[in-house]
Design an enzyme around this catalytic site. Structure first.
Site, PDB file in Angstrom:
ATOM      1  CD  GLU A   1      36.335  45.916  37.923  1.00  0.00           C
ATOM      2  OE1 GLU A   1      35.112  46.021  37.713  1.00  0.00           O
ATOM      3  OE2 GLU A   1      37.158  46.855  37.736  1.00  0.00           O
TER       4      GLU A   1
ATOM      5  CG  PHE B   1      25.639  47.498  27.945  1.00  0.00           C
ATOM      6  CD1 PHE B   1      26.378  48.617  27.582  1.00  0.00           C
ATOM      7  CD2 PHE B   1      25.390  47.262  29.288  1.00  0.00           C
ATOM      8  CE1 PHE B   1      26.845  49.502  28.546  1.00  0.00           C
ATOM      9  CE2 PHE B   1      25.850  48.137  30.255  1.00  0.00           C
ATOM     10  CZ  PHE B   1      26.580  49.258  29.883  1.00  0.00           C
ATOM     11  CD  GLN B   2      28.972  46.818  31.622  1.00  0.00           C
ATOM     12  OE1 GLN B   2      28.417  45.994  32.351  1.00  0.00           O
ATOM     13  NE2 GLN B   2      29.552  47.904  32.107  1.00  0.00           N
TER      14      GLN B   2
ATOM     15  CG  MET C   1      64.510  48.875  36.795  1.00  0.00           C
ATOM     16  SD  MET C   1      66.098  48.691  37.647  1.00  0.00           S
ATOM     17  CE  MET C   1      65.637  47.661  39.033  1.00  0.00           C
TER      18      MET C   1
ATOM     19  CE  LYS D   1      21.393  40.251  35.009  1.00  0.00           C
ATOM     20  NZ  LYS D   1      21.149  41.696  34.699  1.00  0.00           N
TER      21      LYS D   1
END
Length: 568
Positions: free
Chosen positions: A59, A121-122, A480, A171
């Site tokens: 993602e 969940f999630q 760096m 959803k």
């Protein structure tokens, strides 16, 4: 994208269908995303919709690709991610787009409305997590609100100071039915960006220019975002005022122009930094006075009257006291300045001093026959692309060397992470940049550290056969970080060296991409020539001097006039 008859107002539609139809109304031609449970209703409707979707391999890669697309196309990048980890994986890209003013419209899936707040969940509180790093955010709680919310999101993302807008979709809001209406007027009383400047303030600046002896223009990304490069050039030439760029403003004024002094800031040119330090009038256009540009504020343009032109009023006076504030779109303000009949000051002595600085203190590095210098690679890249490629980068030494040595003469050729400084940005943003401009040569210049954060997006490049050239400046370290440890931490290289590198030629082979590598200047010539003649993606691995540093440098806490490494 598949052409379909527009849906009539008042039609009953599934929420996911509303989303797809709304994207069509906004003329979206590419979506970057990654499916998951909470967005399966949306992906089911994408199937067969004819809309072009890019499946990122992570993602974060997807949202960085959307940033590159937005930066080059000027259109909003569109992203879809699922709930929970899908949403949290895009947080870095949201923060990056927010601080660098890139327009994104991001859709995140969410658990069903009935279980929000139950640690389902999630589930993740994506609105709470992202509120400080988005321009605005929504959660759809009524299916019939979906079209209005999407229409507003595109408006907010692309107007005023651009930025990311997030829409969180439970959803059940994607699965259920509602009434579709995309025709209503946008009504946002609290959001009214100012595009056209106050004429009194424009007159004040015109008078200040006429009275100045040592004026300079500091031009930032706002000039590019407003498409005001031509107006800036005309104004600078008419008034004979030298121009300095911020990192993100590179390309908005031709680097080979006689009035151009280079980039300002921590790794800016001596002439640019000293011009700011000694100026008596500093005109900032679309720049926000970031600390990497100003150095120690006590020493920033200490003798100058500051004029600040910005579309975001919150930026004016935030970091630097401003005598002449002008709120407005950079292009529109420059147009008004060009309509003024102010005098052109006599800056002869000022230009003579600047010319002397340019001559005496140019950018420099010591080339070597024994080792490949990264600066030389960038110069060769400029040669083999005729200086006209779209160049994306990660963050670090390689970013600064590209900014210093590629010399951008045209707008919309430079894609980098400025304010957030995001490693892993360069490769995926090149994907979006290439999709935004299919006919342009796109080169991702990355370090070996940042490349390994998002290298999986090579899969997207291969899948779509994008002709992106990936240039790895491989110094086998976090360059760096290593430089700072050398200078400020007595060479204690705490976990900044990466001697055990993967074989990038085998990696290229694994992705079915041509791989080339070089460790000498002669080999670099041959590799770049072959890469640019290749009709397809190429991964180039350049083994460069491992202890090369970026100079000049303004150390933390120092003023712009206190540069080190100015001369060999």
């Amino acid at each position: 994208m598949q052409t379909k008859e527009p849906v009539s107002t008042g039609a009953q539609m599934n929420g996911a269908d509303m989303l797809i139809e709304s994207l069509r109304r906004e003329n979206v031609d590419v979506i970057f995303g990654y499916p998951g449970g909470a967005v399966l209703p949306i992906y089911d409707k994408l199937y067969g919709s004819g809309m072009f979707h890019v499946l990122a391999r992570h993602e974060q890669g997807g949202i960085h690709a959307a940033e590159g697309y937005a930066r080059i196309s000027g259109k909003p990048g569109v992203v879809i991610a699922t709930s929970g980890p899908g949403a949290t994986n895009i947080v870095t890209g949201l923060a990056d787009a927010m601080i660098d003013s890139l327009p994104l419209v991001v859709f995140t899936g969410q658990v069903a409305s009935s279980v929000i707040g139950s640690d389902a969940f999630q589930e993740a509180d994506v609105l709470g997590i992202t509120m400080p790093i988005t321009k605005h955010s929504y959660q759809v709680r009524n299916i019939s609100d979906m079209p209005r919310i999407i229409k507003e999101a595109f408006h907010i993302a692309t107007t005023g100071r651009p930025g990311p807008v997030l829409i969180d979709i439970p959803k059940d809001m994607a699965q259920g039915d509602g009434t579709f209406n995309y025709e209503g007027e946008i009504d946002l009383p609290g959001y009214q960006p100012t595009y056209f400047p106050n004429q009194l303030q424009v007159k004040k600046l015109t008078d200040a220019v006429a009275a100045a002896k040592k004026p300079v223009i500091l031009a930032g990304a706002g000039v590019l975002l407003s498409k005001g490069s031509e107006e800036l050039k005309n104004y600078a030439e008419r008034q004979n005022i030298p121009v300095i760029n911020t990192l993100l403003g590179l390309g908005c004024f031709p680097a080979d122009h006689s009035l151009h002094l280079g980039m300002a800031g921590m790794h800016g040119t001596y002439t640019a930094n000293m011009a700011i330090y000694e100026s008596d009038l500093l005109i900032s256009i679309g720049a926000r006075f970031d600390d990497r540009v100003t150095g120690n504020l006590k020493h920033f343009a200490p003798n100058a009257k500051i004029a600040h032109i910005d579309i975001d009023p919150a930026e004016i006076g935030k970091n630097v006291p401003t005598k002449i504030p002008i709120v407005g779109d950079a292009k529109e303000v420059l147009k008004q300045l060009l309509l003024q009949e102010g005098e052109v000051g006599d800056y002869t002595k000022w230009h003579e001093k600047l010319a002397a600085w340019k001559q005496e203190y140019p950018l420099w590095y010591q080339n070597s026959a024994d080792v490949l210098k990264p600066q030389k690679v960038v110069e060769l890249l400029h040669k083999y692309t005729n200086g006209d490629a779209v160049v994306t980068t990660d963050v670090g030494q390689h970013q600064m060397w590209v900014a210093q040595y590629y010399t951008f003469n045209n707008p919309d050729r430079w894609v980098t992470s400025g304010g957030l400084g995001t490693m892993g940005f360069g490769l995926p943003s090149a994907i979006g940049a290439q999709l935004a401009n299919k006919d342009k040569t796109v080169v991702a210049v990355v370090g070996d550290g940042g490349f390994q954060m998002t290298l999986q997006e090579l899969g997207v490049i291969r899948e779509l056969n994008l002709p992106v050239k990936v240039v790895v400046l491989n110094n086998q370290s976090l360059g760096m970080v290593r430089q700072w440890q050398e200078i400020f931490y007595e060479e204690r290289y705490s976990h900044s060296l990466i001697p055990n590198q993967p074989n990038l030629m085998k990696l290229a082979e694994a992705y079915d991409i041509k791989g080339l590598q070089a460790s000498t200047e002669e080999e670099a010539h041959a590799a770049l020539k072959e890469a640019m003649e290749t009709d397809g993606p190429v991964l180039l691995n350049f083994f460069v001097a491992p202890k090369e540093n970026v100079y000049p440098m303004v150390a933390p806490g120092k003023g712009l006039h206190e540069m080190v490494g100015v001369k060999p």
